[in-house]
Design an enzyme around this catalytic site. Structure first.
Site, PDB file in Angstrom:
ATOM      1  N   HIS A   5      40.293  19.408   7.441  1.00 52.55           N
ATOM      2  CA  HIS A   5      40.776  20.775   7.274  1.00 52.55           C
ATOM      3  C   HIS A   5      39.790  21.654   6.508  1.00 52.55           C
ATOM      4  O   HIS A   5      39.203  21.223   5.530  1.00 52.55           O
ATOM      5  CB  HIS A   5      42.116  20.725   6.516  1.00 52.55           C
ATOM      6  CG  HIS A   5      42.721  22.056   6.258  1.00 52.55           C
ATOM      7  ND1 HIS A   5      43.058  22.491   5.001  1.00 52.55           N
ATOM      8  CD2 HIS A   5      43.065  23.058   7.109  1.00 52.55           C
ATOM      9  CE1 HIS A   5      43.588  23.705   5.082  1.00 52.55           C
ATOM     10  NE2 HIS A   5      43.598  24.076   6.343  1.00 52.55           N
ATOM     11  N   GLU A  25      38.332  21.237  11.497  1.00 52.18           N
ATOM     12  CA  GLU A  25      38.867  22.580  11.700  1.00 52.18           C
ATOM     13  C   GLU A  25      38.036  23.543  10.877  1.00 52.18           C
ATOM     14  O   GLU A  25      37.759  23.295   9.706  1.00 52.18           O
ATOM     15  CB  GLU A  25      40.331  22.619  11.264  1.00 52.18           C
ATOM     16  CG  GLU A  25      40.982  23.973  11.428  1.00 52.18           C
ATOM     17  CD  GLU A  25      41.426  24.595  10.109  1.00 52.18           C
ATOM     18  OE1 GLU A  25      42.332  25.424  10.137  1.00 52.18           O
ATOM     19  OE2 GLU A  25      40.844  24.262   9.043  1.00 52.18           O
ATOM     20  N   ASP A  27      37.424  27.754   9.948  1.00 51.28           N
ATOM     21  CA  ASP A  27      38.024  29.093   9.951  1.00 51.28           C
ATOM     22  C   ASP A  27      36.986  30.126  10.371  1.00 51.28           C
ATOM     23  O   ASP A  27      35.842  30.084   9.912  1.00 51.28           O
ATOM     24  CB  ASP A  27      38.535  29.431   8.545  1.00 51.28           C
ATOM     25  CG  ASP A  27      39.553  28.417   8.066  1.00 51.28           C
ATOM     26  OD1 ASP A  27      40.648  28.392   8.640  1.00 51.28           O
ATOM     27  OD2 ASP A  27      39.239  27.646   7.135  1.00 51.28           O
ATOM     28  N   HIS A  41      37.597  30.891   4.813  1.00 50.72           N
ATOM     29  CA  HIS A  41      39.057  30.940   4.721  1.00 50.72           C
ATOM     30  C   HIS A  41      39.519  32.014   3.750  1.00 50.72           C
ATOM     31  O   HIS A  41      40.297  32.888   4.110  1.00 50.72           O
ATOM     32  CB  HIS A  41      39.606  29.568   4.298  1.00 50.72           C
ATOM     33  CG  HIS A  41      41.091  29.466   4.425  1.00 50.72           C
ATOM     34  ND1 HIS A  41      41.961  30.131   3.585  1.00 50.72           N
ATOM     35  CD2 HIS A  41      41.876  28.781   5.299  1.00 50.72           C
ATOM     36  CE1 HIS A  41      43.211  29.865   3.940  1.00 50.72           C
ATOM     37  NE2 HIS A  41      43.185  29.049   4.971  1.00 50.72           N
ATOM     38  N   ASP A  85      39.997  27.849  13.857  1.00 54.09           N
ATOM     39  CA  ASP A  85      41.170  28.576  13.375  1.00 54.09           C
ATOM     40  C   ASP A  85      40.750  30.035  13.258  1.00 54.09           C
ATOM     41  O   ASP A  85      40.071  30.428  12.309  1.00 54.09           O
ATOM     42  CB  ASP A  85      41.601  27.993  12.022  1.00 54.09           C
ATOM     43  CG  ASP A  85      42.854  28.661  11.483  1.00 54.09           C
ATOM     44  OD1 ASP A  85      43.297  29.673  12.062  1.00 54.09           O
ATOM     45  OD2 ASP A  85      43.389  28.182  10.469  1.00 54.09           O
TER      46      ASP A  85
END
EC number: 4.6.1.-
Length: 274
Positions: A5, A25, A27, A41, A85
């Site tokens: 993440h 993942e 961002d 993020h 994301d």
């Protein structure tokens, strides 16, 4: 799939793969012209994580390409899936199409190397807002217009806002994505808050039904052993986590060793296992 993440700085690619992730993942934020600008993020983010790591998107994509290109000195064989994301909150429903088109062009240039022996990972475009479905249409059309429709074989789709599943299905249809056409369905919340598994179970039932729209289900963001076991018991295909080694440990437990294994490049992420 063990999905690392918030991997937003280049060094974190190796860090998370070393901990056992076979997926990451990242961002993506956009400027006022709908151009993908940073892998970033920002606050708030997960508990026990630093929210401010970033790279320029082009630099991150170039590094990601190297990490997923066989023969490159930076190649990591285990890394087979990347979730972008997409922080589309600053886009409107009208600029979402443009954002998708420009992001596809960026991926084509910096990740897929113009379609010539680029990175090999499967890609999931994850969008928080179902009203931004045009991002997907723009993305798909841009690859077709560039003469690289074949790269769509490597691309899947996810709406991550925990919306009603039928609303998500309708948004996918509006974007031109058919039922079970590379659809991952996420469910989850920040690791600071506990969330039940009722919607996960609903998504798993949809995945396993003959008239569902979902290929795979993943749950985010967990690292407590009990939460990981509960998610696996619910039948998820992927778990997004800040601590990949915890998921590795659970998968090695007797109860799970026979039922699950880590996905590799030969496992098609768009196929639903019966």
């Amino acid at each position: 799939w063990i999905m690392g993440h918030m991997v937003n700085e280049i060094y974190q690619i190796d860090e998370f793969v070393d901990l056992g992730a076979n997926s990451i993942e990242t961002d993506i934020t956009f400027d006022e012209n709908a151009v993908a600008e940073y892998s970033y993020h920002g606050v708030p983010c997960d508990c026990r994580r630093w929210c401010h790591k970033w790279e320029y998107v082009n630099d991150f994509l170039n590094a990601l390409r190297r990490a997923t290109t066989p023969g490159d000195s930076k190649y990591r064989r285990e890394l087979v899936l990347v979730v972008f994301d997409l922080k589309t909150g600053d886009l409107s429903s009208s600029t979402a199409n443009k954002g998708g088109k420009l992001f596809a062009q960026k991926l084509l240039q910096h990740y897929w190397n113009g379609g010539n022996n680029g990175g090999r990972a499967y890609i999931i475009i994850s969008i928080p807002d179902i009203d931004h479905y045009a991002f997907i249409s723009g993305f798909r059309n841009a690859l077709k217009e560039a003469g690289h429709e074949e790269l769509l074989e490597k691309v899947g789709y996810d709406f991550s806002g925990n919306d009603d599943l039928n609303s998500i299905r309708n948004a996918l249809h509006k974007a031109g994505v058919k039922d079970k056409e590379h659809v991952w369905q996420s469910d989850g919340i920040t690791n600071c808050i506990l969330r039940g598994l009722s919607r996960v179970r609903e998504a798993v039932r949809n995945r396993d039904s003959s008239n569902g729209y979902i290929n795979k289900v993943y749950y985010w963001t967990i690292e407590k052993y009990v939460s990981v076991r509960d998610a696996l018991d619910a039948g998820v295909d992927g778990i997004m986590t800040n601590e990949p080694d915890v998921i590795v440990n659970v998968l090695n437990e007797k109860a799970y060793k026979q039922r699950f294994r880590l996905a590799n490049y030969d496992d098609n992420p768009w196929e639903t296992y019966q």
